[in-house]
Motif scaffolding. Structure first.
Motif, PDB file in Angstrom:
ATOM      1  N   TYR A  15      38.120  53.872  45.348  1.00 23.67           N
ATOM      2  CA  TYR A  15      37.949  55.211  44.846  1.00 23.67           C
ATOM      3  C   TYR A  15      36.808  55.200  43.788  1.00 23.67           C
ATOM      4  O   TYR A  15      35.687  56.067  43.827  1.00 23.67           O
ATOM      5  CB  TYR A  15      39.173  55.959  44.633  1.00 23.67           C
ATOM      6  CG  TYR A  15      40.076  56.329  45.594  1.00 23.67           C
ATOM      7  CD1 TYR A  15      39.582  56.304  46.903  1.00 23.67           C
ATOM      8  CD2 TYR A  15      41.440  56.539  45.364  1.00 23.67           C
ATOM      9  CE1 TYR A  15      40.533  56.597  47.854  1.00 23.67           C
ATOM     10  CE2 TYR A  15      42.361  56.637  46.272  1.00 23.67           C
ATOM     11  CZ  TYR A  15      41.793  56.755  47.674  1.00 23.67           C
ATOM     12  OH  TYR A  15      42.657  56.946  48.650  1.00 23.67           O
ATOM     13  N   TYR A  18      33.244  54.372  44.980  1.00 22.35           N
ATOM     14  CA  TYR A  18      32.543  55.567  45.670  1.00 22.35           C
ATOM     15  C   TYR A  18      32.172  56.667  44.632  1.00 22.35           C
ATOM     16  O   TYR A  18      31.565  57.712  45.151  1.00 22.35           O
ATOM     17  CB  TYR A  18      33.847  56.285  46.742  1.00 22.35           C
ATOM     18  CG  TYR A  18      33.987  55.410  48.152  1.00 22.35           C
ATOM     19  CD1 TYR A  18      32.942  54.710  48.651  1.00 22.35           C
ATOM     20  CD2 TYR A  18      35.140  55.759  48.651  1.00 22.35           C
ATOM     21  CE1 TYR A  18      33.161  54.180  49.775  1.00 22.35           C
ATOM     22  CE2 TYR A  18      35.454  54.991  49.668  1.00 22.35           C
ATOM     23  CZ  TYR A  18      34.506  54.199  50.463  1.00 22.35           C
ATOM     24  OH  TYR A  18      34.616  53.540  51.663  1.00 22.35           O
ATOM     25  N   ILE A  25      40.354  60.883  41.102  1.00 24.41           N
ATOM     26  CA  ILE A  25      41.196  59.778  41.832  1.00 24.41           C
ATOM     27  C   ILE A  25      42.578  60.204  41.436  1.00 24.41           C
ATOM     28  O   ILE A  25      43.374  60.081  42.451  1.00 24.41           O
ATOM     29  CB  ILE A  25      40.934  58.100  40.915  1.00 24.41           C
ATOM     30  CG1 ILE A  25      39.701  57.762  41.339  1.00 24.41           C
ATOM     31  CG2 ILE A  25      41.916  57.338  41.601  1.00 24.41           C
ATOM     32  CD1 ILE A  25      39.172  56.600  40.654  1.00 24.41           C
ATOM     33  N   LEU A  28      43.527  62.524  44.248  1.00 17.75           N
ATOM     34  CA  LEU A  28      43.848  61.797  45.537  1.00 17.75           C
ATOM     35  C   LEU A  28      45.297  61.326  45.522  1.00 17.75           C
ATOM     36  O   LEU A  28      46.049  61.224  46.564  1.00 17.75           O
ATOM     37  CB  LEU A  28      42.593  60.679  45.656  1.00 17.75           C
ATOM     38  CG  LEU A  28      41.384  61.073  46.237  1.00 17.75           C
ATOM     39  CD1 LEU A  28      40.292  59.743  45.809  1.00 17.75           C
ATOM     40  CD2 LEU A  28      41.469  61.759  47.354  1.00 17.75           C
ATOM     41  N   LYS A  70      39.713  55.031  54.904  1.00 17.78           N
ATOM     42  CA  LYS A  70      39.010  54.472  53.758  1.00 17.78           C
ATOM     43  C   LYS A  70      37.584  54.015  53.960  1.00 17.78           C
ATOM     44  O   LYS A  70      37.000  53.730  52.836  1.00 17.78           O
ATOM     45  CB  LYS A  70      39.936  53.095  53.299  1.00 17.78           C
ATOM     46  CG  LYS A  70      41.325  53.320  52.873  1.00 17.78           C
ATOM     47  CD  LYS A  70      41.385  54.528  51.686  1.00 17.78           C
ATOM     48  CE  LYS A  70      42.903  54.693  51.136  1.00 17.78           C
ATOM     49  NZ  LYS A  70      43.639  55.251  52.279  1.00 17.78           N
ATOM     50  N   TYR A  75      35.150  62.790  50.274  1.00 13.12           N
ATOM     51  CA  TYR A  75      36.526  63.209  49.570  1.00 13.12           C
ATOM     52  C   TYR A  75      37.503  63.689  50.395  1.00 13.12           C
ATOM     53  O   TYR A  75      38.716  63.499  50.391  1.00 13.12           O
ATOM     54  CB  TYR A  75      36.158  64.158  48.423  1.00 13.12           C
ATOM     55  CG  TYR A  75      37.161  64.371  47.370  1.00 13.12           C
ATOM     56  CD1 TYR A  75      37.167  63.118  46.443  1.00 13.12           C
ATOM     57  CD2 TYR A  75      38.241  65.427  47.212  1.00 13.12           C
ATOM     58  CE1 TYR A  75      38.368  63.187  45.417  1.00 13.12           C
ATOM     59  CE2 TYR A  75      39.029  65.567  46.221  1.00 13.12           C
ATOM     60  CZ  TYR A  75      39.245  64.405  45.397  1.00 13.12           C
ATOM     61  OH  TYR A  75      40.105  64.608  44.469  1.00 13.12           O
ATOM     62  N   LEU A  78      39.260  61.055  52.595  1.00 14.32           N
ATOM     63  CA  LEU A  78      40.031  60.103  51.790  1.00 14.32           C
ATOM     64  C   LEU A  78      41.335  61.031  51.403  1.00 14.32           C
ATOM     65  O   LEU A  78      42.293  60.516  51.315  1.00 14.32           O
ATOM     66  CB  LEU A  78      39.288  59.839  50.331  1.00 14.32           C
ATOM     67  CG  LEU A  78      38.203  58.903  50.375  1.00 14.32           C
ATOM     68  CD1 LEU A  78      37.369  58.660  49.251  1.00 14.32           C
ATOM     69  CD2 LEU A  78      38.551  57.499  51.105  1.00 14.32           C
ATOM     70  N   ARG A  82      45.117  60.059  52.150  1.00 14.94           N
ATOM     71  CA  ARG A  82      46.210  59.960  51.084  1.00 14.94           C
ATOM     72  C   ARG A  82      47.556  60.705  51.634  1.00 14.94           C
ATOM     73  O   ARG A  82      48.582  60.433  51.550  1.00 14.94           O
ATOM     74  CB  ARG A  82      45.794  60.555  49.728  1.00 14.94           C
ATOM     75  CG  ARG A  82      44.932  59.671  48.957  1.00 14.94           C
ATOM     76  CD  ARG A  82      45.609  58.423  48.780  1.00 14.94           C
ATOM     77  NE  ARG A  82      46.575  58.348  48.039  1.00 14.94           N
ATOM     78  CZ  ARG A  82      47.384  57.435  47.535  1.00 14.94           C
ATOM     79  NH1 ARG A  82      46.849  56.204  47.959  1.00 14.94           N
ATOM     80  NH2 ARG A  82      48.405  57.724  46.746  1.00 14.94           N
TER      81      ARG A  82
END
Length: 413
Positions: A15, A18, A25, A28, A70, A75, A78, A82
């Motif tokens: 993360y 990125y 993070i 996430l 991944k 965002y 991702l 999660r």
């Protein structure tokens, strides 16, 4: 487990590559724990109702999809990954153990064998496999320069292999086969079992406090060891953690193989040691002056903290087979997966609150909070031991055994 461990060291790092900051993070991570909290109990109940084998296959599919996300730096994608990962985690820590306990009992094996199985599973799965996964991930990222997404691709491959093994070799088992209860009824029965039995409630609180601290540690160890962007070998450090965990599971195996000390007794000491280990970053922040130099290798303060983190991981290695043993003793079979996922609700709330406020509190405050929770877990563990002893002394089997002993020995008062 290989599919899960391959991802662990590189989630935060991926993360950050990125371009996301600690706060983003943290959000996430919140999505993962939040989804585990919201959907975990549902999937746990479905595992009891629809079958633990099906739930284990669902774990593999869900986690593979999470690994695929991944590859995207978006965002929202991702975030979806999660959410899928949170659902998979709930299944990982409930469906497999529930299947094992039910299959063990169905085949009429000795209960003592279950403790040995748990110890070996943690030794191999949380120890040896995790070490190999950490080193393999480090090889993919650093030696082959495939980038931080490579471990997730490897994880998807291992998950696919595991799914093939489950489909081809596992039989199906369920929770309570005598009825067709809907999910709401299962939730009510599980909540009633927790509320009516202090041992189950205490066990849930202990598990939540320890695992909540453990998952917070998973998020914190990377920034704790590299506060000034030090270049640390993530895969190698992770493998070191897992070596310590494997040592802990080996100790647990020896402890569980004997009737004394009892698991409820020695776990009090384990929680106190783990509390002291996570207090070490707080102590070093006062005793060791911080380095203002950016980059470089791990600092002296980081080395001291690393010793504490390895000690904590050894406690984690002892915790897993021990908590499995206690769950097999205290949780009723008909709603095992449901109750186990109920336990995860408070821990997920705790972790979400910590990660949501990750920018508001210094790292030392979060480590100190985890340390306090672990100390509280040791107090609750002592209470659990006392309640279990009282319950045992009142059971008809114990009274009958005591009476037989008295009759056999007239000098026994």
């Amino acid at each position: 487990m290989a599919g899960d461990w391959l991802q662990g060291p590189y989630v935060y790092y991926l993360y950050s590559t990125y371009g996301f900051g600690k706060g983003e993070i943290g959000q996430l991570f919140i999505a993962g724990f939040g989804s585990s909290m919201l959907f975990g109990t549902i999937v746990g109940s479905l595992a009891d109702k629809q079958g633990r084998k099906r739930a284990s296959i669902t774990y593999c599919i869900t986690y593979i999809l999470s690994c695929i996300t991944k590859h995207s730096p978006q965002y929202k994608v991702l975030m979806l990954g999660r959410v899928l990962g949170g659902i998979a985690t709930s299944l990982l820590f409930s469906a497999f153990e529930s299947w094992l306990v039910a299959e063990h009992n169905k085949r009429g094996f000795e209960q003592q064998w279950l403790s040995l199985t748990f110890s070996k599973a943690i030794f191999l799965g949380n120890g040896l496999v995790a070490i190999i996964a950490g080193l393999f991930g480090n090889f993919l990222v650093d030696s082959l320069s495939l980038g931080p997404v490579a471990p997730f691709d490897a994880a998807a491959c291992f998950l696919a292999i595991g799914m093939a093994v489950i489909i081809s070799s596992w039989s199906e088992n369920y929770g309570d086969p005598s009825d067709n209860k809907d999910l709401l009824t299962q939730f009510k029965n599980a909540a009633s079992a927790i509320a009516s039995d202090e041992k189950i409630a205490l066990l849930g609180a202990i598990q939540s406090l320890f695992e909540g601290s453990m998952y917070t540690f998973v998020f914190l160890w990377t920034p704790a060891l590299s506060p000034n962007d030090e270049d640390i070998p993530h895969g190698f450090i992770f493998a070191t953690f897992m070596l310590a965990s494997m040592l802990g599971s080996s100790i647990a195996s020896r402890l569980l193989a004997h009737s004394s000390p009892k698991v409820e007794s020695y776990m009090q000491i384990v929680f106190v040691i783990s509390s002291a280990a996570l207090m070490l970053p707080v102590v070093t922040s006062f005793l060791v002056p911080p380095s203002g130099v950016k980059g470089g290798s791990i600092s002296f303060s980081g080395c001291i903290q690393l010793i504490g983190f390895c000690t904590f991981e050894a406690c984690v290695g002892i915790f897993w087979p021990s908590i499995m043993k206690m769950r097999s003793q205290y949780i009723p079979e008909e709603a095992r997966s449901t109750i186990m996922n109920f336990f995860r609700i408070p821990l997920n709330i705790f972790v979400c609150l910590v990660l949501y406020n990750v920018d508001a509190f210094p790292m030392t405050v979060m480590f100190g909070m985890c340390s306090v929770f672990l100390f509280v877990a040791s107090i609750l563990q002592r209470r659990l031991m006392n309640v279990a002893e009282i319950h045992k002394s009142r059971s008809p089997e114990w009274s009958a055994a005591k009476e037989m002993t008295s009759e056999a020995d007239p000098l026994n008062p």
